[in-house]
Design an enzyme around this catalytic site. Structure first.
Site, mmCIF file in Angstrom:
data_model
loop_
_atom_site.group_PDB
_atom_site.id
_atom_site.type_symbol
_atom_site.label_atom_id
_atom_site.label_comp_id
_atom_site.label_asym_id
_atom_site.label_seq_id
_atom_site.Cartn_x
_atom_site.Cartn_y
_atom_site.Cartn_z
ATOM 1 N N LYS A 173 0.830 -1.212 0.000
ATOM 2 C CA LYS A 173 0.000 0.000 0.000
ATOM 3 C C LYS A 173 0.862 1.259 0.000
ATOM 4 O O LYS A 173 1.825 1.351 0.731
ATOM 5 C CB LYS A 173 -0.884 0.022 1.245
ATOM 6 C CG LYS A 173 -1.867 -1.140 1.315
ATOM 7 C CD LYS A 173 -2.590 -1.163 2.641
ATOM 8 C CE LYS A 173 -1.669 -1.429 3.797
ATOM 9 N NZ LYS A 173 -2.367 -1.728 5.061
ATOM 10 N N THR A 204 -7.637 9.656 8.371
ATOM 11 C CA THR A 204 -7.326 8.363 7.744
ATOM 12 C C THR A 204 -7.103 7.282 8.800
ATOM 13 O O THR A 204 -6.372 6.322 8.561
ATOM 14 C CB THR A 204 -6.060 8.488 6.857
ATOM 15 O OG1 THR A 204 -4.989 8.986 7.688
ATOM 16 C CG2 THR A 204 -6.272 9.408 5.683
ATOM 17 N N GLY A 206 -7.542 4.041 10.480
ATOM 18 C CA GLY A 206 -8.155 2.761 10.116
ATOM 19 C C GLY A 206 -8.257 2.482 8.633
ATOM 20 O O GLY A 206 -8.979 1.569 8.230
ATOM 21 N N THR A 207 -7.511 3.208 7.801
ATOM 22 C CA THR A 207 -7.606 2.957 6.350
ATOM 23 C C THR A 207 -7.136 1.550 5.983
ATOM 24 O O THR A 207 -7.758 0.864 5.184
ATOM 25 C CB THR A 207 -6.773 3.975 5.541
ATOM 26 O OG1 THR A 207 -5.461 4.045 6.114
ATOM 27 C CG2 THR A 207 -7.396 5.347 5.533
ATOM 28 N N GLY A 208 -6.018 1.132 6.600
ATOM 29 C CA GLY A 208 -5.464 -0.189 6.276
ATOM 30 C C GLY A 208 -6.381 -1.305 6.754
ATOM 31 O O GLY A 208 -6.588 -2.299 6.049
ATOM 32 N N CYS A 209 -6.946 -1.135 7.956
ATOM 33 C CA CYS A 209 -7.874 -2.139 8.507
ATOM 34 C C CYS A 209 -9.070 -2.281 7.575
ATOM 35 O O CYS A 209 -9.491 -3.390 7.222
ATOM 36 C CB CYS A 209 -8.389 -1.706 9.888
ATOM 37 S SG CYS A 209 -7.077 -1.379 11.073
HETATM 38 N N1 LIG Z 1 -4.933 10.433 1.650
HETATM 39 C C1 LIG Z 1 -5.272 9.361 0.937
HETATM 40 N N2 LIG Z 1 -5.955 9.509 -0.222
HETATM 41 C C2 LIG Z 1 -6.307 8.430 -0.969
HETATM 42 N N3 LIG Z 1 -6.012 7.163 -0.619
HETATM 43 C C3 LIG Z 1 -5.326 6.958 0.518
HETATM 44 C C4 LIG Z 1 -4.917 8.029 1.365
HETATM 45 N N4 LIG Z 1 -4.263 7.507 2.447
HETATM 46 C C5 LIG Z 1 -4.277 6.174 2.294
HETATM 47 N N5 LIG Z 1 -4.891 5.828 1.122
HETATM 48 C C6 LIG Z 1 -5.146 4.479 0.628
HETATM 49 O O1 LIG Z 1 -5.717 3.766 1.713
HETATM 50 C C7 LIG Z 1 -5.279 2.407 1.709
HETATM 51 C C8 LIG Z 1 -4.586 2.105 3.025
HETATM 52 O O2 LIG Z 1 -3.240 2.522 2.908
HETATM 53 P P1 LIG Z 1 -2.281 2.974 4.064
HETATM 54 O O3 LIG Z 1 -0.918 2.969 3.483
HETATM 55 O O4 LIG Z 1 -2.823 4.233 4.666
HETATM 56 O O5 LIG Z 1 -2.478 1.782 5.084
HETATM 57 P P2 LIG Z 1 -2.052 1.687 6.576
HETATM 58 O O6 LIG Z 1 -0.913 2.610 6.862
HETATM 59 O O7 LIG Z 1 -1.866 0.251 6.868
HETATM 60 O O8 LIG Z 1 -3.345 2.199 7.303
HETATM 61 P P3 LIG Z 1 -3.679 2.146 8.864
HETATM 62 O O9 LIG Z 1 -2.371 1.936 9.578
HETATM 63 O O10 LIG Z 1 -4.329 3.448 9.099
HETATM 64 O O11 LIG Z 1 -4.641 1.048 9.111
HETATM 65 C C9 LIG Z 1 -4.382 2.284 0.480
HETATM 66 O O12 LIG Z 1 -5.157 1.842 -0.612
HETATM 67 C C10 LIG Z 1 -3.888 3.700 0.258
HETATM 68 O O13 LIG Z 1 -3.471 3.920 -1.064
HETATM 69 C C1 LIG Z 2 -6.681 -2.236 17.251
HETATM 70 C C2 LIG Z 2 -5.985 -1.523 16.147
HETATM 71 N N1 LIG Z 2 -5.663 -2.182 15.016
HETATM 72 C C3 LIG Z 2 -5.044 -1.536 14.004
HETATM 73 C C4 LIG Z 2 -4.733 -0.201 14.087
HETATM 74 C C5 LIG Z 2 -4.000 0.494 12.954
HETATM 75 O O1 LIG Z 2 -4.659 1.620 12.461
HETATM 76 P P1 LIG Z 2 -3.967 3.083 12.403
HETATM 77 O O2 LIG Z 2 -2.591 2.906 11.819
HETATM 78 O O3 LIG Z 2 -4.872 3.881 11.524
HETATM 79 O O4 LIG Z 2 -3.881 3.617 13.811
HETATM 80 C C6 LIG Z 2 -5.080 0.460 15.296
HETATM 81 N N2 LIG Z 2 -4.813 1.761 15.487
HETATM 82 N N3 LIG Z 2 -5.698 -0.219 16.299
#
Ligand SMILES: Nc1ncnc2c1ncn2[C@@H]1O[C@H](COP(=O)(O)OP(=O)(O)OP(=O)(O)O)[C@@H](O)[C@H]1O
Ligand SMILES: Cc1ncc(COP(=O)(O)O)c(N)n1
Length: 269
Positions: A173, A204, A206-209
């Site tokens: 990602k 953003t 929880g985007t990855g979750c």
């Molecule tokens: N500002 C943004 N605009 C558009 N897409 C985004 C943005 N930020 C993240 N994304 C998309 O959201 C998804 C999650 O990516 P990200 O790299 O943020 O994951 P992450 O760091 O594991 O997230 P988290 O740790 O918040 O759960 C990917 O598809 C990424 O391209």
């Molecule tokens: C319980 C739990 N699981 C996953 C994340 C990652 O999400 P983020 O990187 O957006 O804080 C979080 N903050 N909390």
């Protein structure tokens, strides 16, 4: 109805973890179930405490679900420590679980360690080989591969390295890039770039979750891995477009924009 399981940590503020996953499952029309690995005290500003759930209770949660219910897909998020990782891997192997999406959660956006650093090796050796899709962000991919990522080419190299650790697909990602939000999907042969414009928002959490839960829901619904990922990418993009400014820090994404749009309720307080 398809049944999808999340194995992850609880986020008291509802933006990430188990809570995000269950919201994403509901929005996809699948029935959500949960195995809770840890309870976190967190909000939009940070993580303040973590209580790991006893491994015997993790075993029992897995058993209670799989002994009774057919599970169509599994998403794995925060796994916290080595003994939890081993319990999850044993449980999923015992029940021959399919359609497993591993989000290798390591450090929260606010900088808190959600995976103990000494557990990274266990995550690599026990969970990655079980994954249909693994979804590292850039810092997680650097940690797993030992490579530094500065460019899209570096992302491809890291995806290739991670693929030989056992997952069928690697979705690296690009949310942490400064450019467009470009993610790279690698199936062992070719790279697919999934790109959307970067949305200018700080909300953003929880985007990855959310993305990994959406991919698991789509796999359960019978889509191929490529389709599940590209639909998941569309879902997270729109969920970020409709994200909220709740609290004083990094707000959550919006899961029910489709339903709300239909009911004329979008942005209703
Ligand atoms: N500002 C943004 N605009 C558009 N897409 C985004 C943005 N930020 C993240 N994304 C998309 O959201 C998804 C999650 O990516 P990200 O790299 O943020 O994951 P992450 O760091 O594991 O997230 P988290 O740790 O918040 O759960 C990917 O598809 C990424 O391209
Ligand atoms: C319980 C739990 N699981 C996953 C994340 C990652 O999400 P983020 O990187 O957006 O804080 C979080 N903050 N909390």
């Amino acid at each position: 109805m398809k049944k999808v399981l999340t194995i992850a940590g609880s986020d008291s503020s509802g933006g990430a973890g188990i809570q995000a996953d269950l919201k994403a499952f509901s929005a996809h029309g699948v029935f959500g179930m949960s195995v809770i690995t840890a309870v976190t005290a967190q909000n939009t500003q940070g993580v303040f405490a973590v209580q790991d759930i006893d491994v015997a209770v993790i075993d029992k949660q897995i058993e209670a679900i799989f002994d009774d219910i057919t599970v169509d897909a599994v998403k794995i998020g925060m796994v916290s420590r080595t003994e939890t990782i081993k319990a999850i891997a044993n449980g999923l192997k015992k029940y021959n679980a399919q359609n497993i999406v591993v989000d290798p959660v390591m450090i929260s956006k606010s900088g808190y360690y959600l995976l103990q650093p000494e557990a990274v090796e266990a995550l690599i050796s026990y969970l990655l080989p079980l994954a249909s899709v693994v979804t590292p962000n850039i810092p997680e991919a650097e940690e797993i591969s030992g490579l530094k990522i500065h460019s899209l080419k570096d992302m491809e190299e890291a995806a290739k390295f991670i693929h030989q650790l056992g997952p069928k697909y690697v979705l690296l990602k690009g949310g942490h890039r400064e450019d467009d939000a470009t993610d790279i999907l690698f199936d062992g042969e070719s790279y697919q770039h999934l790109s959307t414009p970067r949305i200018a928002t700080q909300n953003t959490h929880g985007t990855g979750c959310t993305l990994s839960a959406a991919i698991a829901a789509n796999l359960a619904r019978g889509y191929s891995a490529q389709e599940a990922v590209s639909k998941g990418k569309e879902y997270i993009h729109t969920a970020i477009e409709h994200s909220f400014a709740i609290g004083k820090g990094v707000g959550p994404v919006h899961h029910f924009y489709n339903l709300y749009k239909g009911a004329g309720m979008l942005n209703d307080e």
